[in-house]
Design a protein around this motif. Structure first.
Motif, PDB file in Angstrom:
ATOM      1  N   THR A 187     -10.501  17.822   1.956  1.00 16.44           N
ATOM      2  CA  THR A 187     -10.199  18.569   0.453  1.00 16.44           C
ATOM      3  C   THR A 187      -8.889  19.164   0.396  1.00 16.44           C
ATOM      4  O   THR A 187      -9.265  19.715  -0.990  1.00 16.44           O
ATOM      5  N   GLU A 188      -8.385  18.808   0.869  1.00 15.49           N
ATOM      6  CA  GLU A 188      -6.768  19.559   0.917  1.00 15.49           C
ATOM      7  C   GLU A 188      -6.010  18.229   0.223  1.00 15.49           C
ATOM      8  O   GLU A 188      -5.721  17.111   0.701  1.00 15.49           O
ATOM      9  N   SER A 189      -5.230  18.619  -0.509  1.00 18.10           N
ATOM     10  CA  SER A 189      -4.303  16.910  -1.752  1.00 18.10           C
ATOM     11  C   SER A 189      -2.930  17.292  -0.809  1.00 18.10           C
ATOM     12  O   SER A 189      -2.773  18.261  -0.407  1.00 18.10           O
ATOM     13  N   GLU A 190      -1.793  16.596  -0.947  1.00 19.55           N
ATOM     14  CA  GLU A 190      -1.080  16.072  -0.226  1.00 19.55           C
ATOM     15  C   GLU A 190      -0.208  16.953  -0.340  1.00 19.55           C
ATOM     16  O   GLU A 190       0.612  17.300   0.045  1.00 19.55           O
ATOM     17  N   THR A 191      -0.285  17.538  -1.974  1.00 16.79           N
ATOM     18  CA  THR A 191       0.788  18.429  -2.747  1.00 16.79           C
ATOM     19  C   THR A 191       0.618  19.349  -2.353  1.00 16.79           C
ATOM     20  O   THR A 191       1.537  20.507  -2.052  1.00 16.79           O
ATOM     21  N   GLU A 192      -1.345  19.947  -2.097  1.00 18.01           N
ATOM     22  CA  GLU A 192      -1.350  21.041  -0.906  1.00 18.01           C
ATOM     23  C   GLU A 192      -0.199  21.833   0.327  1.00 18.01           C
ATOM     24  O   GLU A 192      -0.135  22.714   0.393  1.00 18.01           O
ATOM     25  N   SER A 193      -0.684  20.476   0.306  1.00 19.99           N
ATOM     26  CA  SER A 193      -0.669  20.347   1.880  1.00 19.99           C
ATOM     27  C   SER A 193       0.952  20.562   2.542  1.00 19.99           C
ATOM     28  O   SER A 193       1.420  21.963   2.884  1.00 19.99           O
ATOM     29  N   MET A 200      -3.307   3.307  20.937  1.00 22.65           N
ATOM     30  CA  MET A 200      -2.084   3.984  20.539  1.00 22.65           C
ATOM     31  C   MET A 200      -2.889   5.995  19.950  1.00 22.65           C
ATOM     32  O   MET A 200      -1.970   7.001  21.174  1.00 22.65           O
ATOM     33  N   GLY A 201      -3.325   5.705  18.917  1.00 18.78           N
ATOM     34  CA  GLY A 201      -3.467   7.301  19.252  1.00 18.78           C
ATOM     35  C   GLY A 201      -4.019   7.919  17.254  1.00 18.78           C
ATOM     36  O   GLY A 201      -4.220   6.327  17.086  1.00 18.78           O
ATOM     37  N   ILE A 202      -4.064   8.488  17.117  1.00 16.99           N
ATOM     38  CA  ILE A 202      -4.738   8.730  16.154  1.00 16.99           C
ATOM     39  C   ILE A 202      -4.058   9.973  14.997  1.00 16.99           C
ATOM     40  O   ILE A 202      -3.219  10.580  15.322  1.00 16.99           O
ATOM     41  N   THR A 203      -4.246   9.596  13.562  1.00 11.28           N
ATOM     42  CA  THR A 203      -2.985  10.503  13.199  1.00 11.28           C
ATOM     43  C   THR A 203      -3.743  11.842  12.334  1.00 11.28           C
ATOM     44  O   THR A 203      -5.010  11.681  12.310  1.00 11.28           O
ATOM     45  N   GLY A 204      -2.969  12.581  12.438  1.00  8.94           N
ATOM     46  CA  GLY A 204      -3.392  13.835  11.169  1.00  8.94           C
ATOM     47  C   GLY A 204      -2.760  13.820  10.664  1.00  8.94           C
ATOM     48  O   GLY A 204      -1.568  13.020  10.264  1.00  8.94           O
ATOM     49  N   GLU A 205      -3.049  15.293  10.436  1.00  7.15           N
ATOM     50  CA  GLU A 205      -2.371  15.345   7.772  1.00  7.15           C
ATOM     51  C   GLU A 205      -1.515  16.450   8.173  1.00  7.15           C
ATOM     52  O   GLU A 205      -1.457  17.515   7.554  1.00  7.15           O
TER      53      GLU A 205
END
Length: 308
Positions: A48-54, A156-161
């Protein structure tokens, strides 16, 4: 001398990897491997959080920016994914406008994947060297993970934001960059999803090239691994860094691995997110030298030695 004037970090909602199993397409065996083997438990993820908001959330945590917006000459956006939104939308320019940095020269850096964040700090320092002593640059790191392709790094892994905002100066009194090194070695495919042959080459070269780059950064700083108080790595998985500890010459207790179970691999933002957490927890004292390390698929390697 390039310095980190201030670093802030933003974590979106934390969710368990178990709750994301179906969305990530993980089998039960893969889920156990990522959890028990790689040390992952939760990731920062919020659809629900946009890249701009993050990114703005990280910028708004910078205590030194309000009232100093006119000092910011450059805004740099290092990215792992070449495109994070369809034209003509631009989270980078939206953040620049919302943060009141309307006169800053603004551009993105790509092609070094998750190593781009450290590269951007070095580029910012070079650009600021020709500006007045009070000039600043803002580096915006971290991005949205759209779709399974960018959310799971197979084996290898899992990505977060999670995101980070980094104020850089060429003449400041913040954390001074003592050495920086980077190297790109082609494995035949620059994408996020490497074919099996490219992945094998990447794994075979990984430790050797990483040691070479770290050694070059330490040489620039006229230091050795024994001088390093803390390593701030990228958060791909715990087991990789435990295995590399002896080769790096840094005990595991001096490797900051606290965030790996909580954030996942937040693209190029990991070292900066780790810095923000480490300083909050009192893991760095004035005069300590620390090492920031990041590796990008494709493959790019970067290491930066900094004095707190």
């Amino acid at each position: 001398m390039t310095s980190l004037t201030e670093v802030s970090a933003h974590w979106p909602t934390q969710v368990s990897i178990t709750s994301r199993q179906e969305a990530l397409g993980l089998t039960d065996t893969e889920l156990r491997r990522y959890g028990r083997g790689f040390g992952l438990s939760e990731i920062c993820w919020d659809d629900t959080e946009s890249e701009t908001e993050s990114l703005l959330a990280a910028v708004r945590k910078l205590s030194l920016l309000p009232g100093q917006e006119d000092r910011v000459r450059y805004v740099l956006r290092p990215r792992t994914q070449r495109f994070t939104s369809p034209y003509p939308l631009s989270p980078l320019h939206e953040v620049r406008r919302e943060a009141g940095l309307r006169h800053a020269k603004t551009f993105a850096l790509t092609e070094q994947a998750c190593a781009s964040g450290l590269l951007a700090v070095d580029v910012a320092g070079m650009l600021l060297a020709d500006e007045d002593p009070d000039a600043l640059a803002l580096v915006l790191v971290g991005e949205k993970a759209h779709g399974e392709v960018s959310q799971v790094l197979g084996g290898m892994g899992i990505t977060g934001e999670g995101t980070a905002a980094v104020l850089v100066s060429a003449h400041g009194t913040g954390d001074r960059v003592l050495g920086f090194a980077t190297k790109t070695v082609s494995v035949g495919d620059p994408g996020l999803v490497m074919p099996d042959e490219a992945f094998v080459r990447f794994r075979e070269m990984y430790a050797d090239v990483l040691m070479e780059v770290v050694g070059s950064a330490l040489d620039q700083a006229s230091l050795t691994a024994e001088d390093i108080s803390l390593v701030l790595p990228h958060n791909v998985n715990r087991i990789a860094w435990v295995r590399l500890s002896d080769r790096l010459g840094v005990p595991v207790e001096r490797m900051f691995l606290d965030n790996i179970p909580q954030t996942g691999h937040c693209f190029g933002a990991d070292p900066f997110i780790n810095y923000a957490t480490a300083t909050e927890r009192g893991r760095l004292d004035p005069g300590d030298r620390y090492l920031m390390v990041s590796v990008g698929l494709g493959a790019s390697f970067a290491a930066m030695v900094v004095e707190h």
